[in-house]
Design an enzyme around this catalytic site. Structure first.
Site, mmCIF file in Angstrom:
data_model
loop_
_atom_site.group_PDB
_atom_site.id
_atom_site.type_symbol
_atom_site.label_atom_id
_atom_site.label_comp_id
_atom_site.label_asym_id
_atom_site.label_seq_id
_atom_site.Cartn_x
_atom_site.Cartn_y
_atom_site.Cartn_z
ATOM 1 N N GLY A 180 39.292 41.024 42.743
ATOM 2 C CA GLY A 180 38.385 39.667 41.977
ATOM 3 C C GLY A 180 37.284 40.169 41.269
ATOM 4 O O GLY A 180 36.059 39.629 41.022
ATOM 5 N N THR A 202 29.362 30.877 39.207
ATOM 6 C CA THR A 202 30.422 32.047 38.973
ATOM 7 C C THR A 202 31.545 31.275 38.557
ATOM 8 O O THR A 202 30.774 29.801 37.416
ATOM 9 C CB THR A 202 30.703 32.881 40.307
ATOM 10 O OG1 THR A 202 31.713 31.583 40.641
ATOM 11 C CG2 THR A 202 30.535 32.863 41.592
ATOM 12 N N GLU A 203 32.480 32.159 37.327
ATOM 13 C CA GLU A 203 33.461 31.075 36.941
ATOM 14 C C GLU A 203 34.368 30.323 37.673
ATOM 15 O O GLU A 203 35.086 29.456 37.650
ATOM 16 C CB GLU A 203 34.010 32.574 36.343
ATOM 17 C CG GLU A 203 34.186 32.717 35.377
ATOM 18 C CD GLU A 203 35.139 33.848 34.890
ATOM 19 O OE1 GLU A 203 36.596 33.818 34.725
ATOM 20 O OE2 GLU A 203 34.606 34.365 34.077
ATOM 21 N N ARG A 261 42.966 40.322 38.056
ATOM 22 C CA ARG A 261 44.585 40.436 36.078
ATOM 23 C C ARG A 261 43.758 40.395 34.515
ATOM 24 O O ARG A 261 45.183 40.638 33.953
ATOM 25 C CB ARG A 261 44.810 38.493 36.178
ATOM 26 C CG ARG A 261 45.726 38.442 38.506
ATOM 27 C CD ARG A 261 45.987 37.160 38.024
ATOM 28 N NE ARG A 261 44.753 36.261 37.815
ATOM 29 C CZ ARG A 261 44.453 35.255 37.736
ATOM 30 N NH1 ARG A 261 45.560 34.182 37.742
ATOM 31 N NH2 ARG A 261 43.534 34.479 37.938
ATOM 32 N N TYR A 300 41.588 23.866 49.547
ATOM 33 C CA TYR A 300 41.149 24.848 49.085
ATOM 34 C C TYR A 300 40.267 25.113 50.864
ATOM 35 O O TYR A 300 40.398 26.811 51.427
ATOM 36 C CB TYR A 300 39.762 24.752 48.161
ATOM 37 C CG TYR A 300 38.921 25.498 48.195
ATOM 38 C CD1 TYR A 300 39.540 26.719 47.628
ATOM 39 C CD2 TYR A 300 37.565 25.875 48.540
ATOM 40 C CE1 TYR A 300 38.330 28.059 47.494
ATOM 41 C CE2 TYR A 300 36.887 26.703 47.935
ATOM 42 C CZ TYR A 300 37.055 27.908 47.767
ATOM 43 O OH TYR A 300 36.429 28.713 48.176
ATOM 44 N N LYS A 326 40.889 28.890 53.690
ATOM 45 C CA LYS A 326 39.524 29.531 53.690
ATOM 46 C C LYS A 326 39.541 29.483 55.495
ATOM 47 O O LYS A 326 38.770 30.256 55.639
ATOM 48 C CB LYS A 326 37.740 28.787 53.117
ATOM 49 C CG LYS A 326 38.667 29.416 51.765
ATOM 50 C CD LYS A 326 38.391 30.868 51.405
ATOM 51 C CE LYS A 326 38.319 30.890 49.777
ATOM 52 N NZ LYS A 326 38.318 32.348 49.364
HETATM 53 P P1 NDP Z 1 34.944 33.648 40.159
HETATM 54 O O1 NDP Z 1 36.139 32.601 39.977
HETATM 55 O O2 NDP Z 1 33.946 33.929 39.210
HETATM 56 O O3 NDP Z 1 35.974 35.136 40.328
HETATM 57 C C1 NDP Z 1 37.243 35.250 41.371
HETATM 58 C C2 NDP Z 1 37.744 36.231 40.357
HETATM 59 O O4 NDP Z 1 39.559 36.198 41.601
HETATM 60 C C3 NDP Z 1 38.188 36.705 38.896
HETATM 61 O O5 NDP Z 1 38.175 38.065 38.968
HETATM 62 C C4 NDP Z 1 40.031 36.287 39.247
HETATM 63 O O6 NDP Z 1 40.274 37.728 38.067
HETATM 64 C C5 NDP Z 1 40.440 36.247 40.609
HETATM 65 N N1 NDP Z 1 42.037 36.277 40.582
HETATM 66 C C6 NDP Z 1 41.882 34.590 41.081
HETATM 67 N N2 NDP Z 1 43.354 34.686 40.828
HETATM 68 C C7 NDP Z 1 43.735 36.506 41.599
HETATM 69 C C8 NDP Z 1 45.211 36.417 41.450
HETATM 70 N N3 NDP Z 1 45.935 35.538 41.190
HETATM 71 N N4 NDP Z 1 45.932 38.220 41.276
HETATM 72 C C9 NDP Z 1 44.210 38.553 41.090
HETATM 73 N N5 NDP Z 1 43.089 38.218 40.995
HETATM 74 C C10 NDP Z 1 42.724 36.877 40.757
HETATM 75 O O7 NDP Z 1 34.888 33.317 41.619
HETATM 76 P P2 NDP Z 1 33.344 33.952 42.673
HETATM 77 O O8 NDP Z 1 33.402 34.848 42.490
HETATM 78 O O9 NDP Z 1 32.559 32.558 42.891
HETATM 79 O O10 NDP Z 1 34.341 33.902 43.601
HETATM 80 C C11 NDP Z 1 35.145 34.730 44.726
HETATM 81 C C12 NDP Z 1 35.777 34.149 46.222
HETATM 82 O O11 NDP Z 1 34.474 34.004 46.537
HETATM 83 C C13 NDP Z 1 36.651 33.331 45.926
HETATM 84 O O12 NDP Z 1 37.523 33.815 47.244
HETATM 85 C C14 NDP Z 1 35.707 32.043 46.041
HETATM 86 O O13 NDP Z 1 37.316 31.004 47.082
HETATM 87 C C15 NDP Z 1 34.536 32.162 47.208
HETATM 88 N N6 NDP Z 1 33.639 31.856 47.136
HETATM 89 C C16 NDP Z 1 32.667 31.180 45.798
HETATM 90 C C17 NDP Z 1 32.412 30.037 45.997
HETATM 91 C C18 NDP Z 1 31.372 29.342 45.291
HETATM 92 O O14 NDP Z 1 30.803 28.496 44.656
HETATM 93 N N7 NDP Z 1 31.580 30.541 43.245
HETATM 94 C C19 NDP Z 1 31.708 30.230 47.303
HETATM 95 C C20 NDP Z 1 32.319 30.672 48.910
HETATM 96 C C21 NDP Z 1 33.467 31.285 48.783
HETATM 97 P P3 NDP Z 1 41.225 37.090 37.326
HETATM 98 O O15 NDP Z 1 41.366 35.991 36.995
HETATM 99 O O16 NDP Z 1 40.963 38.434 36.604
HETATM 100 O O17 NDP Z 1 43.003 37.664 38.102
HETATM 101 C C1 8X3 Z 2 32.924 27.231 47.187
HETATM 102 C C2 8X3 Z 2 31.816 26.411 48.318
HETATM 103 O O1 8X3 Z 2 31.832 24.458 48.725
HETATM 104 O O2 8X3 Z 2 32.106 24.825 46.967
HETATM 105 O O3 8X3 Z 2 33.928 27.769 48.537
HETATM 106 O O4 8X3 Z 2 34.174 24.743 48.635
HETATM 107 S S1 8X3 Z 2 32.269 24.940 47.731
#
Ligand code: NDP
Ligand code: 8X3
Length: 261
Positions: free
Chosen positions: A21, A197-198, A46, A162, A166
């Site tokens: 990621g 983020t995205e 990806r 989701y 987690k």
């Molecule tokens: P983003 O969407 O900004 O980044 C997600 C990343 O995951 C991207 O780099 C994407 O890369 C990669 N990804 C998704 N699917 C695949 C796949 N099948 N194979 C390889 N890479 C993959 O999200 P965040 O940085 O916010 O999230 C990162 C982690 O933190 C996640 O696990 C999310 O669930 C968790 N999280 C996020 C929170 C939030 O509020 N933002 C809060 C709590 C946890 P690409 O598309 O190029 O493959």
């Molecule tokens: C992402 C945080 O609260 O949007 O893991 O599910 S929340």
């Protein structure tokens, strides 16, 4: 004194850091932070163009891009096995690849979205971890960071699968750490709350208004907040293991978000 690509980076021994990621959000900021501190970073995701962009941005530092889908077990194994010898001895694994899809209640939620979350957040994380572990075990050192979420502990409407993925990540992190007793390998489950983020663009499948609304009226976490925390934990003495780290924006509590009107 270490010198990397003409840059002095102090007396530090560079670590090899493998990040899933790394094309966005937490993973991307971690890549920048570790690389700039002199570590050698394997950036994965990806989207090849995003990896290239990041590699260009970090051109003064040592990065190695690998593009694969964590859902594909063979691709994961093949890509990790293909690492050149100077990137093979991974010290730190950051499992950040993951996503939420949809916010529908269970009766309306799409089975395909559930499957993609399970395949990515659970199975993908397991494939990568399993492929990286042997080098850590052999060298009796390593640190694994898993991106869990507050959604793994606290339910909310529409969080159904989701949140369950987690919760899996949390329990797997604890069980993994238990299995690894005596190996010196550390495991931390990082549990962020709302972070801009995205993530929401992906969750709402490009509906930008809906995605933006998630962060309106308060200061959400940003990716550097999480990267800072991971970087700090990675620099703690080796005898210290933080099992889990739950972190929310100040405006977010168990009573929900405090939104300024
Ligand atoms: P983003 O969407 O900004 O980044 C997600 C990343 O995951 C991207 O780099 C994407 O890369 C990669 N990804 C998704 N699917 C695949 C796949 N099948 N194979 C390889 N890479 C993959 O999200 P965040 O940085 O916010 O999230 C990162 C982690 O933190 C996640 O696990 C999310 O669930 C968790 N999280 C996020 C929170 C939030 O509020 N933002 C809060 C709590 C946890 P690409 O598309 O190029 O493959
Ligand atoms: C992402 C945080 O609260 O949007 O893991 O599910 S929340």
């Amino acid at each position: 004194m270490f010198v990397i690509l003409g840059k002095k980076i102090g007396d530090k021994v560079p670590r090899i850091v493998f990040i899933t990621g790394a094309t966005s959000g937490f993973g991307r900021e971690c890549a920048k932070m570790f690389a700039k501190s002199g570590d050698r970073v394997i950036i994965t995701g990806r989207r090849e163009e995003k990896l290239k962009e990041l590699q260009d941005e970090l051109s003064e530092f040592e990065t190695f891009p690998l593009s694969f889908d964590v859902r594909n077990k063979e691709e994961v194994q093949k890509n990790i096995a293909s690492l050149p010898s100077d990137f093979r001895d991974i010290d730190i694994l950051i499992n950040s690849a993951g996503l939420a899809l949809g916010l529908e209640l269970t009766p309306e939620a799409l089975i395909e979205d559930w499957e993609q979350m399970i395949d990515t957040n659970i199975k993908g994380l397991l494939y990568v971890t399993k492929a990286v572990l042997p080098t850590m075990i052999k060298r009796k050192q390593g640190y694994i960071f898993n991106l869990g979420s507050i959604a793994g502990s606290w339910p909310y409407q529409g969080g159904n699968v989701y949140g369950a993925t987690k919760a899996f990540v949390k329990q797997f992190s604890y069980n993994l750490r238990t299995d690894l007793r005596g190996t010196n390998i550390r495991v931390s489950n990082i549990e962020p709350g709302a972070a801009k983020t995205e993530f929401s663009d992906v969750r709402f499948k490009g509906e930008t208004d809906k995605a933006q609304k998630v962060y309106d009226g308060y200061d959400p976490l940003v990716a550097t907040d999480i990267a800072n925390l991971i970087f700090t934990l990675a620099n703690l003495p080796e005898h210290v293991n933080v099992n889990s780290l739950e972190v929310m924006p100040t405006a977010q509590t168990w009573a929900g978000l405090h939104i300024e009107k």
